[in-house]
Design an enzyme around this catalytic site. Structure first.
Site, mmCIF file in Angstrom:
data_model
loop_
_atom_site.group_PDB
_atom_site.id
_atom_site.type_symbol
_atom_site.label_atom_id
_atom_site.label_comp_id
_atom_site.label_asym_id
_atom_site.label_seq_id
_atom_site.Cartn_x
_atom_site.Cartn_y
_atom_site.Cartn_z
ATOM 1 N N HIS A 42 -8.261 5.044 5.431
ATOM 2 C CA HIS A 42 -9.140 5.012 4.255
ATOM 3 C C HIS A 42 -9.723 3.607 4.063
ATOM 4 C CE1 HIS A 42 -5.800 7.907 3.256
ATOM 5 N NE2 HIS A 42 -6.860 8.702 3.218
ATOM 6 N N ASP A 65 2.688 -3.812 -18.004
ATOM 7 C CA ASP A 65 2.137 -2.719 -17.218
ATOM 8 C C ASP A 65 1.369 -1.785 -18.141
ATOM 9 O OD1 ASP A 65 2.083 -0.945 -14.727
ATOM 10 O OD2 ASP A 65 2.936 0.390 -16.243
#
Length: 581
Positions: free
Chosen positions: A223, A563
């Site tokens: 990819h 996060d």
């Protein structure tokens, strides 16, 4: 890299390419809405079904491998992106034979593992026997770089599919097919190299970290992911480096498979899409000669061709399978040599099939979803709706902060994705349902249809397992109180761990989820549990991620922000707890 394409609309491109599979192989049919190519019911006897798939752009993998003796169904995503769990679920439950069980073969990419994993859990919940193999054969990613994510899956995957598919065609059991797939996966190693990145149709040219003239990237992913090294070298040295990564037992970072000259092997040399057949011949000869002259390895089968591409990637990959005892009464070689009537494989479609092609397809009008069973555990739906509403509104209000955090350490879409899911759930809350699992099922359906990407898959897997955890406790009826929810949450956490290695300290939403589950199990107090989640999310500030995008491409700024996924979840849980007052 060429940015010129005959078809520049990626949606039309994928649709027409899938349609072409059915035009060139009469044993196949297409569910266009869900981008599923599947085996027509009368094309083969009932057997274990093999299902695979992933992002488009790897053709002939996986759609053109559908056919007798190979895959029963293949699910396509957009280019280089995982299909959704709903597409996969439709394939397993409505398009392929289920009576003998289903084996899912998927490559080790987070979105694929999570979405295919969730569909497997859905199948199990519907009473279908299902197993999953995650292929991770790319030694271009070593142990240190791969971390908890592990190696990527690349072209060696097709060897698993072919051998397992051949065994399934003999009428073997799901346990036997799963076993042989596992043995093949454990004995396969691969690596790729490319002279250029590829351009995805529909995207603006540029932006890729292009290689200079004469440069080759060893270990590049399928990819456009970065490889292990870039160097200016000719083919012999490139092949030498690739084989060293695969076979050098002194390289402890990459010595995943030990192969000696006494071992029988299968060699697969795969065109990434843009190498001419002429050059593939030269590459094949170079690989075969180096294996023989340096390592004394003489493969008993050599397959060279186009099996798993990266669009028109100007590169190739090498896969080596060490033949081992399959443990199922048939040798790997016998199964590899068995005929397969799939256009992506080398065996041609039989003339008798062309003369009298199968005609059956699964009509959409006959599709029936399996109704979920109640748990017999009751809730106060008004109280539950009030608490959820408060938590969801808190999450929506926090979207700017979550987006800002994700812009620093991610790709900036976490906040929008969470907000979109929260708004959809808000609009679908049902205060008339007092069965705990059925109330949750409505939310699950909304999450599956509105939240995409990795976070959507994680939430959907967790919530499906949470509903299962409720149903396992509901035989005697009763109220879904805090201890019941705590046990169900534990079941859900254990189920989610099958599909993601995330643990507290990895800087993910698990840093908020795990303390919430633990505290609720100990105290039964939702408010204390929400505070534990809040502290867990706060602790991620300054924590270096060991999972997700930064494992491969790096990242900075994590010292200043928590996060985003953990912060969003903690915000929701805190609002939920406040709504229960």
């Amino acid at each position: 890299m060429s940015s010129k394409h005959f078809i520049n609309d990626p949606t039309h491109l994928i649709k027409s390419a899938l349609e072409a599979v059915t035009q060139t192989n009469p044993t196949t049919a297409l569910d266009a809405e869900n981008k599923v190519v599947y085996l027509r019911p009368d094309a083969a006897k009932p057997q274990v079904s093999l299902v695979s798939g992933g992002g488009a752009g790897h053709e002939p993998s996986f759609a053109a491998f559908v056919g007798p003796g190979l895959l029963s169904g293949a699910v396509a995503g957009t280019i280089f992106a995982s299909p959704s769990a709903e597409q996969i679920r439709r394939c397993i439950l409505q398009r392929v034979e289920k009576s003998k069980g289903v084996l899912v073969v998927v490559m080790n990419y987070t979105g694929d593992v999570l979405n295919f994993g969730m569909a497997v859990e859905k199948a199990k919940a519907a009473g279908i026997e299902a197993e999953m193999i995650v292929m991770a054969d790319d030694c271009g990613v070593g142990r240190e770089k791969g971390g908890k994510v592990g190696r990527r899956g690349i072209a060696g995957t097709v060897l698993v599919q072919k051998i397992a598919g051949a065994l399934a065609a003999t009428g073997a059991s799901l346990q036997e097919v799963h076993k042989v797939a596992r043995v093949v996966a454990d004995n396969t190693v691969s690596i790729g190299s490319s002279l250029a990145h590829v351009h995805v149709p529909g995207r603006a040219p540029g932006g890729e970290d292009e290689l200079k003239d004469g440069e080759v990237e060893v270990g590049m992913g399928i990819h456009n992911e970065p490889g292990s090294e870039r160097t200016k070298t000719e083919l012999p040295d490139t092949v030498k480096t690739m084989l060293s990564y695969m076979l050098d037992q002194t390289d402890k970072d990459r010595a995943f498979l030990q192969v000696s000259k006494s071992d029988d092997t299968v060699l697969l040399i795969n065109n990434l899409g843009g190498v001419s057949p002429l050059e593939m011949g030269g590459i094949t000869a170079e690989v075969v000669n180096q294996l023989k002259n340096k390592y004394g390895i003489k493969p008993v089968r050599i397959l060279s061709g186009t099996f798993m591409t990266s669009l028109n990637g100007l590169g190739f990959s090498i896969s080596l399978l060490k033949l081992a005892d399959s443990g199922v009464g048939k040798s790997m070689l016998e199964l590899l040599d068995a005929p397969a009537e799939a256009t992506g494989w080398t065996a041609p479609v039989k003339s008798s099939t062309w003369d009298k092609p199968p005609t059956q397809i699964s009509e959409a009008s006959g599709d029936k979803d399996v109704a979920n069973k109640p748990s017999s555990l009751t809730i106060d739906p008004n109280q539950a709706t009030k608490a959820l509403k408060n938590g969801l509104e808190s999450l929506i209000a926090a979207e700017p902060d979550v987006t800002r955090y994700d812009t620093v350490v991610g790709d900036g879409d976490c906040g929008i994705g969470l907000k979109r899911g929260a708004e959809a759930i808000l609009s679908s809350l049902d205060s008339s349902q007092n069965d705990a699992a059925l109330y949750l099922d409505k939310i699950i359906s909304t999450v599956e249809n509105t939240m995409d990407g990795t976070s959507g898959a994680i939430y959907a897997i967790f919530l499906n397992a949470l509903a299962h955890g409720l149903r396992t406790q509901g035989n005697g009826g009763g109220k879904a109180d805090a201890p019941v929810w705590a046990k169900a949450l534990k079941v859900a956490s254990e189920s989610m761990a099958k599909y993601t290695p995330a643990k507290p300290g990895d800087r993910t939403l698990v840093d908020a989820l795990a303390p919430f589950v633990e505290e609720l199990g100990k105290s039964g107090d939702v408010h204390k549990a929400a505070q534990a989640a809040k502290q867990g999310a706060a602790n991620t500030k300054g924590m270096k991620a060991s999972l997700g995008r930064t494992v491969y491409v790096g990242g900075s700024g994590f010292e200043e922000v928590p996060d985003p996924g953990a912060h969003g979840l903690a915000t929701f849980l805190e609002g939920l707890a406040q709504g229960l007052k």
